[in-house]
Write a protein that holds these residues in place. Structure first.
Motif, PDB file in Angstrom:
ATOM      1  N   LYS A  36      44.752  37.971   7.209  1.00 13.41           N
ATOM      2  CA  LYS A  36      45.597  37.608   6.140  1.00 13.41           C
ATOM      3  C   LYS A  36      46.072  36.280   6.385  1.00 13.41           C
ATOM      4  O   LYS A  36      46.941  35.424   5.513  1.00 13.41           O
ATOM      5  N   PHE A  37      45.976  35.584   7.707  1.00 11.71           N
ATOM      6  CA  PHE A  37      46.540  34.342   7.997  1.00 11.71           C
ATOM      7  C   PHE A  37      45.417  33.078   7.745  1.00 11.71           C
ATOM      8  O   PHE A  37      45.811  32.039   7.815  1.00 11.71           O
ATOM      9  N   VAL A  38      44.219  33.519   7.164  1.00 13.46           N
ATOM     10  CA  VAL A  38      43.198  32.437   6.822  1.00 13.46           C
ATOM     11  C   VAL A  38      43.156  32.359   5.584  1.00 13.46           C
ATOM     12  O   VAL A  38      43.241  33.175   4.574  1.00 13.46           O
ATOM     13  N   PRO A  39      43.302  30.881   4.901  1.00  9.92           N
ATOM     14  CA  PRO A  39      43.496  30.836   3.697  1.00  9.92           C
ATOM     15  C   PRO A  39      42.189  31.023   2.863  1.00  9.92           C
ATOM     16  O   PRO A  39      41.064  31.144   3.467  1.00  9.92           O
ATOM     17  N   SER A  40      42.174  31.302   1.540  1.00  9.92           N
ATOM     18  CA  SER A  40      40.943  31.486   0.604  1.00  9.92           C
ATOM     19  C   SER A  40      40.626  30.060   0.081  1.00  9.92           C
ATOM     20  O   SER A  40      40.473  29.962  -1.132  1.00  9.92           O
ATOM     21  N   ARG A  41      40.540  29.063   0.994  1.00  8.59           N
ATOM     22  CA  ARG A  41      40.165  27.564   0.556  1.00  8.59           C
ATOM     23  C   ARG A  41      38.605  27.361   1.163  1.00  8.59           C
ATOM     24  O   ARG A  41      38.150  27.992   2.060  1.00  8.59           O
ATOM     25  N   ALA A  42      38.176  26.322   0.633  1.00  6.98           N
ATOM     26  CA  ALA A  42      36.674  25.703   1.292  1.00  6.98           C
ATOM     27  C   ALA A  42      37.150  24.999   2.685  1.00  6.98           C
ATOM     28  O   ALA A  42      38.364  24.448   2.687  1.00  6.98           O
ATOM     29  N   GLY A  43      36.064  25.200   3.351  1.00  2.00           N
ATOM     30  CA  GLY A  43      36.290  24.766   4.792  1.00  2.00           C
ATOM     31  C   GLY A  43      35.301  24.991   5.808  1.00  2.00           C
ATOM     32  O   GLY A  43      34.067  25.736   5.107  1.00  2.00           O
ATOM     33  N   CYS A  44      35.006  24.428   6.815  1.00  4.24           N
ATOM     34  CA  CYS A  44      34.057  24.626   7.850  1.00  4.24           C
ATOM     35  C   CYS A  44      34.935  25.591   8.955  1.00  4.24           C
ATOM     36  O   CYS A  44      36.063  25.142   9.136  1.00  4.24           O
ATOM     37  N   TYR A  45      33.872  26.097   9.710  1.00  5.83           N
ATOM     38  CA  TYR A  45      34.674  27.144  10.728  1.00  5.83           C
ATOM     39  C   TYR A  45      33.677  27.101  11.788  1.00  5.83           C
ATOM     40  O   TYR A  45      32.429  27.040  11.709  1.00  5.83           O
ATOM     41  N   ALA A  46      34.024  27.666  13.007  1.00  7.59           N
ATOM     42  CA  ALA A  46      33.516  27.741  14.343  1.00  7.59           C
ATOM     43  C   ALA A  46      34.000  29.237  14.860  1.00  7.59           C
ATOM     44  O   ALA A  46      35.238  29.437  14.803  1.00  7.59           O
ATOM     45  N   LEU A  47      33.052  29.977  14.884  1.00 11.22           N
ATOM     46  CA  LEU A  47      33.368  31.204  16.084  1.00 11.22           C
ATOM     47  C   LEU A  47      33.067  31.011  17.456  1.00 11.22           C
ATOM     48  O   LEU A  47      32.369  30.422  17.834  1.00 11.22           O
TER      49      LEU A  47
END
Length: 108
Positions: A22-33
């Protein structure tokens, strides 16, 4: 490779847990696990960071233990240039490690 070596550096992070989605936005982006030590296990891009986090949490491959640790952190940067950032991150990882991150099967 450590997540802090990524350029541009991801500016936000949350634990890789459903309760933090719920704290992560619903927007475009790049991510890393990343593992608990900050080792990059997976690099990706998306038009919706929140939805993609949920998809990874539903994927047993992304939640399983790897030789480099288990994914416990979701780091991201919001951007309209997702392809450029992902390419830069993948190239940096390949230069540091000689391969893609352990959970990346292909370069998108």
């Amino acid at each position: 490779m450590h997540v802090e070596s990524l350029i541009p550096r991801p500016v936000q992070s949350e634990p890789f847990r459903r309760s933090h989605q719920k704290f992560v936005p619903s927007r475009a982006g790049c991510y890393a696990l990343c593992s608990a030590t900050g080792t990059v296990l997976y690099i990706g891009l998306t038009e919706n960071l929140n939805r993609r986090l949920g998809e990874h949490l539903d994927n047993s491959q992304k939640t399983a233990e790897t030789l480099q640790g288990r994914a416990v952190l979701f780091h991201w940067i919001e951007s309209g240039d997702t392809y450029g950032i992902e390419r830069a991150w993948m190239n940096t990882h390949t230069q540091y490690e000689g391969t893609l991150p352990i959970l990346n099967l292909v370069f998108s």
